[in-house]
Design a protein around this motif. Structure first.
Motif, mmCIF file in Angstrom:
data_model
loop_
_atom_site.group_PDB
_atom_site.id
_atom_site.type_symbol
_atom_site.label_atom_id
_atom_site.label_comp_id
_atom_site.label_asym_id
_atom_site.label_seq_id
_atom_site.Cartn_x
_atom_site.Cartn_y
_atom_site.Cartn_z
ATOM 1 N N SER A 89 0.675 -1.477 0.017
ATOM 2 C CA SER A 89 0.380 -0.139 0.163
ATOM 3 C C SER A 89 0.518 1.211 0.111
ATOM 4 O O SER A 89 0.738 1.743 -0.690
ATOM 5 C CB SER A 89 -1.166 -0.365 1.067
ATOM 6 O OG SER A 89 -0.250 0.318 2.385
ATOM 7 N N ARG A 90 2.007 1.246 0.368
ATOM 8 C CA ARG A 90 3.023 2.445 0.545
ATOM 9 C C ARG A 90 3.425 2.661 -0.584
ATOM 10 O O ARG A 90 4.237 3.390 -0.591
ATOM 11 C CB ARG A 90 3.706 1.861 2.070
ATOM 12 C CG ARG A 90 3.136 2.636 3.569
ATOM 13 C CD ARG A 90 4.312 2.495 3.868
ATOM 14 N NE ARG A 90 4.368 1.901 4.564
ATOM 15 C CZ ARG A 90 4.840 1.184 5.788
ATOM 16 N NH1 ARG A 90 6.013 2.440 6.335
ATOM 17 N NH2 ARG A 90 4.946 0.794 6.226
ATOM 18 N N GLY A 91 3.330 1.626 -1.702
ATOM 19 C CA GLY A 91 4.239 1.774 -3.083
ATOM 20 C C GLY A 91 4.790 1.031 -3.676
ATOM 21 O O GLY A 91 5.961 1.005 -4.915
ATOM 22 N N ASN A 92 5.499 -0.280 -3.439
ATOM 23 C CA ASN A 92 6.048 -1.733 -3.601
ATOM 24 C C ASN A 92 5.336 -2.193 -5.239
ATOM 25 O O ASN A 92 6.422 -2.532 -6.001
ATOM 26 C CB ASN A 92 6.463 -2.475 -2.557
ATOM 27 C CG ASN A 92 7.656 -2.509 -1.708
ATOM 28 O OD1 ASN A 92 8.202 -1.340 -2.291
ATOM 29 N ND2 ASN A 92 8.387 -3.026 -1.268
ATOM 30 N N ASP A 94 4.336 -0.476 -7.118
ATOM 31 C CA ASP A 94 5.165 0.013 -8.462
ATOM 32 C C ASP A 94 6.539 0.063 -8.530
ATOM 33 O O ASP A 94 7.176 0.252 -9.372
ATOM 34 C CB ASP A 94 4.700 1.680 -8.253
ATOM 35 C CG ASP A 94 3.185 1.903 -8.260
ATOM 36 O OD1 ASP A 94 3.102 1.678 -8.974
ATOM 37 O OD2 ASP A 94 3.107 3.055 -7.214
ATOM 38 N N THR A 137 11.476 3.499 -2.404
ATOM 39 C CA THR A 137 10.164 4.198 -4.020
ATOM 40 C C THR A 137 10.769 4.258 -4.605
ATOM 41 O O THR A 137 11.528 3.483 -5.182
ATOM 42 C CB THR A 137 10.189 5.447 -3.498
ATOM 43 O OG1 THR A 137 11.060 6.434 -3.544
ATOM 44 C CG2 THR A 137 9.895 6.174 -2.009
ATOM 45 N N VAL A 138 9.749 4.248 -5.902
ATOM 46 C CA VAL A 138 10.024 4.409 -7.322
ATOM 47 C C VAL A 138 10.964 6.325 -7.575
ATOM 48 O O VAL A 138 12.020 5.727 -8.695
ATOM 49 C CB VAL A 138 9.489 5.160 -7.917
ATOM 50 C CG1 VAL A 138 7.931 3.310 -8.426
ATOM 51 C CG2 VAL A 138 7.934 6.098 -7.820
#
Length: 86
Positions: free
Chosen positions: A17-20, A22, A68-69
Motif C-alpha cells: 500500500s506504500r508503493g511497492n 510500483d 520508492t520509485v
C-alpha cells in the motif's frame, strides 16, 4: 543458467500500500534494460516483519528500507555497479 543474485520485494499489505507495487515495475524494467534477468531471481514475498521501515527490498543479504520509485533505480544501479542512464 543458475542465478547469481536474488531480489526479494515485500508484497505484504503495508509495503504494497506504500508503493511497492510500483517499485516492482521499476525493478522489472531495470533488470530487462541491463540484461540482468537471467542472473537475478526476482520475486515477491509476504511480510518480512520490517513494516515500520517499509517499503522494503532485499538484494542478496542486504536490506533496503523506505524504497520508492524515486530511489529504487539508484539503489539498483549502485548495487549492480552499472552506469546510470542520463
Amino acid at each position: 543458467m543458475e542465478t547469481k543474485h536474488e531480489i526479494v520485494i515485500c508484497l505484504g499489505s503495508s509495503c504494497f500500500s506504500r508503493g511497492n507495487k510500483d517499485v516492482l515495475e521499476v525493478v522489472k524494467v531495470f533488470l530487462k534494460e541491463h540484461k540482468l534477468s537471467a542472473e537475478v531471481f526476482f520475486h515477491g514475498d509476504l511480510c518480512g516483519g520490517k513494516c515500520e521501515e517499509g517499503p522494503v527490498l532485499k538484494i542478496d543479504d542486504q536490506f533496503f528500507s523506505q524504497v520508492t520509485v524515486d530511489n529504487v533505480y539508484e539503489i539498483l544501479t549502485s548495487y549492480f555497479e552499472v552506469e546510470q542512464e542520463k
